[in-house]
Enzyme design. Structure first.
Site, mmCIF file in Angstrom:
data_model
loop_
_atom_site.group_PDB
_atom_site.id
_atom_site.type_symbol
_atom_site.label_atom_id
_atom_site.label_comp_id
_atom_site.label_asym_id
_atom_site.label_seq_id
_atom_site.Cartn_x
_atom_site.Cartn_y
_atom_site.Cartn_z
ATOM 1 N N HIS A 114 1.013 -0.814 0.041
ATOM 2 C CA HIS A 114 -0.254 0.244 0.295
ATOM 3 C C HIS A 114 0.749 1.223 -0.395
ATOM 4 C CE1 HIS A 114 -3.370 -2.493 0.861
ATOM 5 N NE2 HIS A 114 -3.057 -2.686 2.036
ATOM 6 N N CYS A 154 -4.919 4.779 -2.777
ATOM 7 C CA CYS A 154 -3.472 3.866 -2.659
ATOM 8 C C CYS A 154 -4.173 3.418 -4.573
ATOM 9 C CB CYS A 154 -3.919 2.351 -1.543
ATOM 10 S SG CYS A 154 -2.849 1.010 -1.833
ATOM 11 N N HIS A 157 -4.410 0.039 -4.988
ATOM 12 C CA HIS A 157 -5.961 -0.429 -5.183
ATOM 13 C C HIS A 157 -7.088 1.022 -5.356
ATOM 14 C CE1 HIS A 157 -3.026 -2.934 -2.730
ATOM 15 N NE2 HIS A 157 -3.703 -3.520 -3.265
ATOM 16 N N MET A 162 -9.864 2.317 -1.908
ATOM 17 C CA MET A 162 -8.615 2.543 -1.232
ATOM 18 C C MET A 162 -8.461 3.563 -1.608
ATOM 19 S SD MET A 162 -5.949 -0.044 0.668
ATOM 20 C CE MET A 162 -4.970 1.118 1.408
#
Length: 229
Positions: A114, A154, A157, A162
């Protein structure tokens, strides 16, 4: 014996005795303190005291990365990155994290792969985020000074949802969010249930209908002067 010869002979032993006493004092001063035991063993004691105290303290702690703008001493908040492997920032994804100016936010990675990519921020702000992919256990801190909304995500993602935001406001603890949104009766100070309000409304309608029917059928009251005799 003449008097002169007598005086000369007497002065020689006196001088020898004085020299011997002087030599004994000098020898005692040079040897210091000597203790003799019955066995004939001599012990010489010499005492010297010296104190040299030096303290060197070194502490090194490296936990992730701290932004150059991060300042110590102010309030702090923690945002968990990918808690339990879920693709969210907590808090920040479901609801914005509201903080006061000068608050340091510590981002703590709870799962792998991440990062923090800044999507938007106030014009006067200069938040760079942390775009390097990190794994669980990594931490990153930044102090937010400029009022406004900061949106970030992120990169691997983002399409999975995210994303998150931080709102820097003067009074983050003020409730209501500006007065908008749906509120329950209890939050308005009404100590009753919602279905009671519906029942009271129906009762009021029924009473109004009965009263209207009575007026239409029997007319006005005799006390008004226009009633029937």
């Amino acid at each position: 014996m003449k008097r002169r010869d007598f005086m000369r002979a007497a002065s020689v032993p006196a001088a020898a005795a004085t020299a011997s006493a002087t030599a004994g004092v000098g020898s005692a001063q040079e040897m210091g303190t000597t203790t003799e035991t019955p066995s004939g063993t001599g012990t010489t004691s010499t005492t010297g005291t010296g104190t040299d105290t030096g303290t060197v303290t070194g502490t090194g702690t490296e936990t992730g990365e701290t932004d150059d703008n991060a300042a110590a001493g102010g309030p702090t908040k923690t945002v968990t990155v990918g808690p339990d492997g879920s693709l969210v920032y907590e808090p920040g994804t479901s609801d914005p994290l509201k903080i006061a100016p000068g608050t340091t936010v510590e981002f703590v990675w709870d799962s792998d792969n991440h990062n923090i990519a800044v999507e938007s921020q106030p014009d006067a702000a200069d938040w760079q985020g942390h775009e390097t992919l990190e794994n669980a256990g990594f931490t990153y801190s930044h102090t937010f000074e400029t009022l406004g909304t900061y949106e970030y995500f992120c990169q691997p993602h983002k399409t999975a949802g995210m994303v998150a935001s931080i709102e820097v406001v003067e009074n983050p603890n003020a409730g209501g969010g500006g007065g908008g949104g749906k509120k329950e009766l209890h939050s308005l100070g009404v100590p009753i249930q919602a279905h009671w309000v519906g029942a009271a409304t129906i009762l009021a309608i029924v009473v109004t209908v009965i009263f209207t029917f009575y007026i239409l059928k029997y007319g006005e009251s005799a006390h008004t002067g226009t009633g029937r005799n």
